[in-house]
Design a protein around this motif. Structure first.
Motif, PDB file in Angstrom:
ATOM      1  N   UNK A 295      29.648  43.143  52.382  1.00 21.21           N
ATOM      2  CA  UNK A 295      29.670  41.706  52.714  1.00 21.21           C
ATOM      3  C   UNK A 295      30.820  40.974  52.046  1.00 21.21           C
ATOM      4  N   UNK A 296      31.225  41.418  50.869  1.00 20.72           N
ATOM      5  CA  UNK A 296      32.349  40.782  50.195  1.00 20.72           C
ATOM      6  C   UNK A 296      33.642  40.997  50.963  1.00 20.72           C
ATOM      7  N   UNK A 297      33.846  42.219  51.452  1.00 23.90           N
ATOM      8  CA  UNK A 297      35.098  42.555  52.112  1.00 23.90           C
ATOM      9  C   UNK A 297      35.160  42.038  53.545  1.00 23.90           C
ATOM     10  N   UNK A 298      34.054  42.152  54.272  1.00 22.51           N
ATOM     11  CA  UNK A 298      34.083  41.815  55.693  1.00 22.51           C
ATOM     12  C   UNK A 298      33.908  40.332  55.971  1.00 22.51           C
ATOM     13  N   UNK A 299      33.060  39.671  55.211  1.00 25.11           N
ATOM     14  CA  UNK A 299      32.662  38.321  55.574  1.00 25.11           C
ATOM     15  C   UNK A 299      33.213  37.267  54.624  1.00 25.11           C
ATOM     16  N   UNK A 300      33.236  37.556  53.331  1.00 23.53           N
ATOM     17  CA  UNK A 300      33.621  36.532  52.374  1.00 23.53           C
ATOM     18  C   UNK A 300      35.097  36.166  52.466  1.00 23.53           C
ATOM     19  N   UNK A 301      35.893  36.952  53.181  1.00 25.92           N
ATOM     20  CA  UNK A 301      37.309  36.629  53.326  1.00 25.92           C
ATOM     21  C   UNK A 301      37.543  35.613  54.439  1.00 25.92           C
ATOM     22  N   UNK A 302      36.510  35.312  55.212  1.00 19.52           N
ATOM     23  CA  UNK A 302      36.665  34.387  56.321  1.00 19.52           C
ATOM     24  C   UNK A 302      36.280  32.969  55.906  1.00 19.52           C
TER      25      UNK A 302
END
Length: 328
Positions: A295-302
């Motif tokens: 979730x940190x890599x896929x979503x939190x960057x958006x």
């Protein structure tokens, strides 16, 4: 020769059948508790936020986000499974043989689902980068839902076949009370290795290498024509940049995913029995750690996730019309 006083048993009342507790330092036990507890809290909390965000806001109901939602669901349950591993830190299983089998089977099923979701996300990025003109027609919500359903159902069927021996011979491989062992044979372990790890990882690497080549060529084309870009063209460039950024994020995720999963499968393949005892705590930690990183890599960057997080924290999400909020 060790005396009874020197040996700690999982079940002291069962002198002849109880397993011995592995000897560990107090520091090692405390660190194991801290690491596993942190993984549990991070995995369940972060993935729950992802689930609530994508499920609630209608503007986020896109094919790509549906794949992220499926991955978050599997990773959420992975975080819950870590709780059982916390109970297993001292090397003793206190919940009985039936619960041991349930834990092992759920762990294999959920982990396989997570890997399958990773493959689907990589395939989604592959189409978005390599065939952007036909992306909207090839990748639709209906097709994504079908693929996600097949991923979960296929994981259940395959793991049920692989672990069939566990259901038929519950406790047959248990040598002492307090042990949690998954009975199996070399053939089933080899099949699981290829279909649950080597196969999916090969697909992910091949797809991403293709994505990387196309993304690099697009970046070079943009730099060579940047001066001649019109206002309309600049919008297209921004779109391409966002896709390339997503591809780079995917590359980091693939590397981290391999670092987390490889140690576990190497141990499983090199040992005839899949032992889930105290000595394998590190491998289990690495396997479950990916559930916190995803979730940190896929979503939190958006940026849209940060907006949604603000609405959740401020309880704006409880408003009747909050699902219609403009997030993007």
């Amino acid at each position: 020769m060790e005396t009874l006083e020197e040996v700690e048993l999982c079940f002291p009342q069962l002198l002849n059948t109880s397993c011995k507790k592995p000897k560990r330092s107090h520091f090692e036990v405390i660190m194991s508790y801290i690491i596993l507890s942190s993984i549990t809290v991070l995995s369940t909390t972060l993935n729950l936020l992802v689930i609530v965000t994508i499920s609630h806001f209608k503007q986020l109901h896109t094919p790509t986000n549906l794949l992220l939602l499926s991955l978050a669901v599997s990773d959420f349950f992975v975080g819950l499974l870590v709780f059982f591993q916390i109970m297993f830190i001292d090397g003793c299983w206190y919940l009985g043989d039936p619960m041991c089998i349930v834990y092992l089977c759920l762990g294999c099923f959920i982990t396989a689902s997570s890997v399958g979701n990773m493959v689907l996300i990589c395939a989604d990025r592959y189409v978005a980068i390599c065939d952007p003109l036909h992306y909207s027609t090839k990748v639709t919500q209906k097709r994504v839902k079908v693929c996600v359903s097949l991923c979960w159902i296929g994981s259940v069927i395959f793991q049920s076949l692989v672990l069939k021996n566990n259901f038929e011979n519950t406790g047959s491989a248990i040598s002492c009370t307090g042990e949690c062992v998954a009975p199996g044979n070399y053939i089933t372990q080899l099949a699981d290795l290829f279909l649950s790890f080597i196969g999916p990882v090969t697909v992910i690497i091949v797809l991403y290498m293709r994505v990387f080549v196309v993304a690099v060529s697009q970046a070079r084309a943009m730099r060579s024509h940047i001066v001649a870009v019109t206002l309309q063209g600049s919008v297209k460039v921004n779109v391409k940049k966002s896709e390339i950024k997503a591809a780079r994020t995917l590359g980091v995720v693939v590397v981290v995913f391999l670092m987390c999963v490889c140690p576990y499968y190497i141990v499983v393949f090199t040992t005839r029995d899949a032992l889930l005892d105290g000595s394998s705590t590190f491998m289990i930690c690495m396997l479950y750690l990916s559930a916190s990183i995803n979730p940190l890599m896929y979503v939190f960057v958006y940026p849209w996730f940060r907006k949604c997080l603000k609405l959740i924290v401020t309880l704006e999400i409880l408003r009747p019309d909050s699902c219609e909020a403009n997030i993007l």
